[in-house]
Design a protein around this motif. Structure first.
Motif, PDB file in Angstrom:
ATOM      1  N   GLY A  21       4.060  -0.577  -2.785  1.00 41.37           N
ATOM      2  CA  GLY A  21       4.853  -0.529  -4.014  1.00 41.37           C
ATOM      3  C   GLY A  21       4.557  -1.685  -4.963  1.00 41.37           C
ATOM      4  N   THR A  22       5.604  -2.189  -5.628  1.00 42.99           N
ATOM      5  CA  THR A  22       5.378  -3.221  -6.658  1.00 42.99           C
ATOM      6  C   THR A  22       4.900  -4.531  -6.050  1.00 42.99           C
ATOM      7  OG1 THR A  22       7.711  -3.788  -6.546  1.00 42.99           O
ATOM      8  CG2 THR A  22       7.047  -2.294  -8.307  1.00 42.99           C
ATOM      9  N   LEU A  23       5.368  -4.846  -4.839  1.00 44.80           N
ATOM     10  CA  LEU A  23       4.886  -6.084  -4.213  1.00 44.80           C
ATOM     11  C   LEU A  23       3.387  -5.985  -3.938  1.00 44.80           C
ATOM     12  CD1 LEU A  23       5.387  -8.886  -3.141  1.00 44.80           C
ATOM     13  CD2 LEU A  23       6.227  -7.911  -0.991  1.00 44.80           C
ATOM     14  N   MET A  24       2.939  -4.822  -3.453  1.00 46.36           N
ATOM     15  CA  MET A  24       1.499  -4.653  -3.230  1.00 46.36           C
ATOM     16  C   MET A  24       0.720  -4.834  -4.528  1.00 46.36           C
ATOM     17  SD  MET A  24      -0.690  -1.566  -1.598  1.00 46.36           S
ATOM     18  CE  MET A  24      -0.248  -0.235  -2.677  1.00 46.36           C
ATOM     19  N   SER A  25       1.197  -4.235  -5.594  1.00 48.33           N
ATOM     20  CA  SER A  25       0.475  -4.352  -6.871  1.00 48.33           C
ATOM     21  C   SER A  25       0.355  -5.817  -7.296  1.00 48.33           C
ATOM     22  CB  SER A  25       1.198  -3.566  -7.972  1.00 48.33           C
ATOM     23  OG  SER A  25       1.208  -2.211  -7.620  1.00 48.33           O
ATOM     24  N   ARG A  58      -4.020   4.076   2.189  1.00 45.85           N
ATOM     25  CA  ARG A  58      -5.284   3.641   1.574  1.00 45.85           C
ATOM     26  C   ARG A  58      -5.358   4.116   0.121  1.00 45.85           C
ATOM     27  NH1 ARG A  58     -10.238   4.507   4.827  1.00 45.85           N
ATOM     28  NH2 ARG A  58      -9.392   6.593   4.954  1.00 45.85           N
ATOM     29  N   ALA A  59      -4.953   5.356  -0.132  1.00 46.48           N
ATOM     30  CA  ALA A  59      -4.999   5.890  -1.505  1.00 46.48           C
ATOM     31  C   ALA A  59      -4.092   5.065  -2.421  1.00 46.48           C
ATOM     32  CB  ALA A  59      -4.587   7.361  -1.515  1.00 46.48           C
ATOM     33  N   ARG A  60      -2.927   4.645  -1.926  1.00 50.73           N
ATOM     34  CA  ARG A  60      -2.038   3.830  -2.775  1.00 50.73           C
ATOM     35  C   ARG A  60      -2.658   2.467  -3.053  1.00 50.73           C
ATOM     36  NH1 ARG A  60       1.600   5.851   0.953  1.00 50.73           N
ATOM     37  NH2 ARG A  60       2.195   3.845   1.869  1.00 50.73           N
ATOM     38  N   ILE A  61      -3.359   1.910  -2.059  1.00 55.70           N
ATOM     39  CA  ILE A  61      -4.038   0.617  -2.274  1.00 55.70           C
ATOM     40  C   ILE A  61      -5.129   0.772  -3.334  1.00 55.70           C
ATOM     41  CG2 ILE A  61      -5.497  -1.154  -1.202  1.00 55.70           C
ATOM     42  CD1 ILE A  61      -4.011  -0.469   1.482  1.00 55.70           C
ATOM     43  N   LEU A  62      -5.947   1.798  -3.183  1.00 58.08           N
ATOM     44  CA  LEU A  62      -7.041   1.991  -4.140  1.00 58.08           C
ATOM     45  C   LEU A  62      -6.490   2.206  -5.547  1.00 58.08           C
ATOM     46  CD1 LEU A  62      -9.465   4.194  -1.990  1.00 58.08           C
ATOM     47  CD2 LEU A  62      -9.663   1.745  -2.528  1.00 58.08           C
ATOM     48  N   ALA A  63      -5.375   2.927  -5.639  1.00 59.01           N
ATOM     49  CA  ALA A  63      -4.782   3.196  -6.955  1.00 59.01           C
ATOM     50  C   ALA A  63      -4.213   1.919  -7.583  1.00 59.01           C
ATOM     51  CB  ALA A  63      -3.689   4.256  -6.830  1.00 59.01           C
ATOM     52  N   LEU A  65      -5.527  -1.097  -7.277  1.00 61.53           N
ATOM     53  CA  LEU A  65      -6.568  -2.104  -7.547  1.00 61.53           C
ATOM     54  C   LEU A  65      -6.783  -2.264  -9.042  1.00 61.53           C
ATOM     55  CD1 LEU A  65      -9.433  -1.298  -5.008  1.00 61.53           C
ATOM     56  CD2 LEU A  65      -8.059  -3.399  -5.114  1.00 61.53           C
ATOM     57  N   PRO A  66      -6.939  -3.505  -9.502  1.00 61.08           N
ATOM     58  CA  PRO A  66      -7.300  -3.687 -10.916  1.00 61.08           C
ATOM     59  C   PRO A  66      -8.642  -2.997 -11.190  1.00 61.08           C
ATOM     60  CG  PRO A  66      -6.697  -5.782  -9.872  1.00 61.08           C
ATOM     61  CD  PRO A  66      -6.795  -4.768  -8.773  1.00 61.08           C
ATOM     62  N   ALA A  67      -8.785  -2.458 -12.397  1.00 63.48           N
ATOM     63  CA  ALA A  67     -10.014  -1.743 -12.759  1.00 63.48           C
ATOM     64  C   ALA A  67     -11.235  -2.616 -12.508  1.00 63.48           C
ATOM     65  CB  ALA A  67      -9.948  -1.322 -14.219  1.00 63.48           C
ATOM     66  N   GLY A  68     -12.271  -2.004 -11.980  1.00 64.08           N
ATOM     67  CA  GLY A  68     -13.526  -2.719 -11.787  1.00 64.08           C
ATOM     68  C   GLY A  68     -13.588  -3.568 -10.534  1.00 64.08           C
ATOM     69  N   THR A  69     -12.530  -3.573  -9.708  1.00 69.62           N
ATOM     70  CA  THR A  69     -12.544  -4.388  -8.490  1.00 69.62           C
ATOM     71  C   THR A  69     -13.342  -3.685  -7.403  1.00 69.62           C
ATOM     72  OG1 THR A  69     -10.261  -4.888  -9.044  1.00 69.62           O
ATOM     73  CG2 THR A  69     -11.060  -5.701  -6.938  1.00 69.62           C
ATOM     74  N   ASP A  70     -14.182  -4.449  -6.741  1.00 73.51           N
ATOM     75  CA  ASP A  70     -14.974  -3.910  -5.641  1.00 73.51           C
ATOM     76  C   ASP A  70     -14.326  -4.363  -4.338  1.00 73.51           C
ATOM     77  OD1 ASP A  70     -16.874  -3.210  -3.786  1.00 73.51           O
ATOM     78  OD2 ASP A  70     -18.270  -4.810  -4.350  1.00 73.51           O
ATOM     79  N   PHE A  71     -13.517  -3.497  -3.753  1.00 73.43           N
ATOM     80  CA  PHE A  71     -12.737  -3.874  -2.571  1.00 73.43           C
ATOM     81  C   PHE A  71     -12.515  -2.643  -1.703  1.00 73.43           C
ATOM     82  CE2 PHE A  71      -8.487  -4.156  -0.524  1.00 73.43           C
ATOM     83  CZ  PHE A  71      -8.730  -5.232   0.314  1.00 73.43           C
ATOM     84  N   THR A  72     -12.761  -2.803  -0.416  1.00 75.60           N
ATOM     85  CA  THR A  72     -12.569  -1.700   0.525  1.00 75.60           C
ATOM     86  C   THR A  72     -11.492  -2.048   1.537  1.00 75.60           C
ATOM     87  OG1 THR A  72     -14.908  -1.149   0.338  1.00 75.60           O
ATOM     88  CG2 THR A  72     -13.729  -0.214   2.221  1.00 75.60           C
ATOM     89  N   PRO A  73     -10.364  -1.335   1.502  1.00 75.01           N
ATOM     90  CA  PRO A  73      -9.353  -1.549   2.533  1.00 75.01           C
ATOM     91  C   PRO A  73      -9.759  -0.841   3.828  1.00 75.01           C
ATOM     92  CG  PRO A  73      -8.568   0.045   0.897  1.00 75.01           C
ATOM     93  CD  PRO A  73      -9.967  -0.335   0.495  1.00 75.01           C
ATOM     94  N   LEU A  74      -9.661  -1.555   4.928  1.00 74.90           N
ATOM     95  CA  LEU A  74      -9.969  -0.981   6.243  1.00 74.90           C
ATOM     96  C   LEU A  74      -8.627  -0.774   6.945  1.00 74.90           C
ATOM     97  CD1 LEU A  74     -12.875  -3.440   7.136  1.00 74.90           C
ATOM     98  CD2 LEU A  74     -13.107  -1.094   6.277  1.00 74.90           C
ATOM     99  N   MET A  75      -8.313   0.471   7.230  1.00 70.07           N
ATOM    100  CA  MET A  75      -6.966   0.784   7.683  1.00 70.07           C
ATOM    101  C   MET A  75      -6.840   0.673   9.212  1.00 70.07           C
ATOM    102  SD  MET A  75      -6.192   1.191   4.639  1.00 70.07           S
ATOM    103  CE  MET A  75      -4.423   1.432   4.847  1.00 70.07           C
ATOM    104  N   THR A  76      -5.595   0.457   9.653  1.00 68.61           N
ATOM    105  CA  THR A  76      -5.319   0.315  11.079  1.00 68.61           C
ATOM    106  C   THR A  76      -4.146   1.211  11.480  1.00 68.61           C
ATOM    107  OG1 THR A  76      -3.849  -1.569  10.632  1.00 68.61           O
ATOM    108  CG2 THR A  76      -6.146  -2.070  11.147  1.00 68.61           C
ATOM    109  N   ALA A  77      -4.144   1.564  12.756  1.00 63.48           N
ATOM    110  CA  ALA A  77      -3.077   2.391  13.324  1.00 63.48           C
ATOM    111  C   ALA A  77      -2.038   1.489  13.983  1.00 63.48           C
ATOM    112  CB  ALA A  77      -3.662   3.337  14.372  1.00 63.48           C
TER     113      ALA A  77
END
Ligand code: DOR
Ligand code: ZN
Length: 341
Positions: A21-25, A58-63, A65-77
């Motif tokens: 949510g907003t904290l993540m952003s 992961r989709a919420r993280i990617l959404a 991200l500031p435009a143009g950021t090159d970052f890959t979240p690696l998810m965990t269970a």
């Protein structure tokens, strides 16, 4: 040897809490501008315990991200007593997640759904060993009868050593190690055991929690230990031993949830984590080992390629922000001698 500039391959953060949510952003840009990839902890509420939840997160993280950021979240269970071996394997095979996190039940923030007895999930862990999926462990016993400063050392003997004997092929990361005992344990074990080390555990010892009064922003789990432990962590981090690599455990909580009768555990270091690590490595005369720790050893354990880009740190005064979206960063307001170019 003093130097004014250091360029290393782009690093990864092998343990971070990005929230939602907003904290993540608000916190995500700090991690994503420095680190190319990060292992994202699954202790949301409800926990990220199914492949579908991991993909949606992961989709919420990617959404966010500031435009143009090159970052890959690696998810965990998030492992629970009810986790099914097939579901863990399916999520690993289809790329929903790259590792699974074991929280002993009630050990820390959002660990209420954690595992009540490691033996209960032996079938899951044995499947993970078969498919080469890493297990990430919060290595503290939750037993309230054990002194809080001993809970990591007791976990090694009571849980980790027996687990490794039962499943020697299981690949394990002992997360955020805080003690000399953990460092020795990891060094002495075989290649299947590695460990992450945070910037804050390299910087503070437990005195920081009580300096001139109670300091909730220095409280995290596992709690910081003695000075001799901090020094052992420093020696491990700068050793060049590939078993030890960078994981910030940056864990933001709003100030109101830290400064209260029952303050949350978690230190938010993402604003300046790499600069703090660089400061530590320089203090140890080991800047030449920073790249191993931050950028090379993690990918090696996770069997991933190292990043192609580089990042440059230059000497130059910088002050840690006082506050980010109602969260107080680690070392807020303090001066750091390195900055990211
Ligand atoms: O200090 C901590 N904070 N340790 C953990 O294991 C969890 C984390 C959090 O999520 O806040
Ligand atoms: Zn964590």
């Amino acid at each position: 040897m003093s130097r004014d500039k250091i360029t290393i391959r782009r690093p990864d953060d092998w343990h971070v809490h990005l929230r939602d949510g907003t904290l993540m952003s608000a916190v995500l840009p700090y991690t994503a501008r420095v680190f190319a990839r990060a292992i994202v902890m699954p202790n949301l509420s409800p926990p990220v315990a199914t492949p579908a939840l991991a993909r949606a997160y992961r989709a919420r993280i990617l959404a966010a991200l500031p435009a143009g950021t090159d970052f890959t979240p690696l998810m965990t269970a998030y492992l629970t007593d009810a986790t099914a071996p097939d579901e863990i394997a399916r999520g690993f095979a289809d790329g929903s997640w790259v590792a699974a996190k074991l929280y002993p039940a009630n050990v820390t923030t959002n660990a209420t759904h954690g595992v009540t007895d490691v033996r209960k999930i032996d079938r899951v862990l044995s499947r993970m060993a078969e498919i080469g999926m890493p297990l990430l462990i919060h290595g503290e016993v939750a037993d309230p009868a054990v002194d809080i400063f001993d809970r990591e050392a007791v976990f090694l003997e009571r849980e980790l050593a027996p687990l490794m004997a039962r499943l020697p092929a299981l690949r394990i990361v002992l997360e955020h190690v805080t003690t000399r005992q953990a460092v020795e344990f990891v060094k002495d074990a075989g290649v299947n055991l590695a460990a992450t080390i945070t910037a804050h555990h390299l910087t503070i010892n437990r005195n920081a929690l009580f300096q001139d009064g109670l300091r909730p922003h220095m409280y995290c789990r596992p709690v910081a230990k003695r000075e001799e432990d901090r020094l052992a962590l420093r020696r491990a981090a700068i050793s060049g031993n590939a078993k030890f690599f960078l994981g910030t455990d940056s864990a933001p909580h709003p100030v109101k949830d830290k400064e209260c009768d029952c303050g949350c555990a978690g230190i938010f270091s993402a604003t300046n984590a790499l600069e703090i690590y660089a400061t530590v490595f320089e203090e140890e005369n080991a800047l030449d080992k920073l790249e191993h720790f931050a950028s090379l050893s993690g990918p090696r354990f996770y069997r991933m390629p190292v990043n192609s880009g580089t990042i440059t740190l230059t000497r130059g005064e910088q002050f840690v922000p006082q506050e980010v979206a109602t969260v107080r960063p680690f070392l807020a307001g303090e001066r750091l001698p390195w900055r990211i170019a």
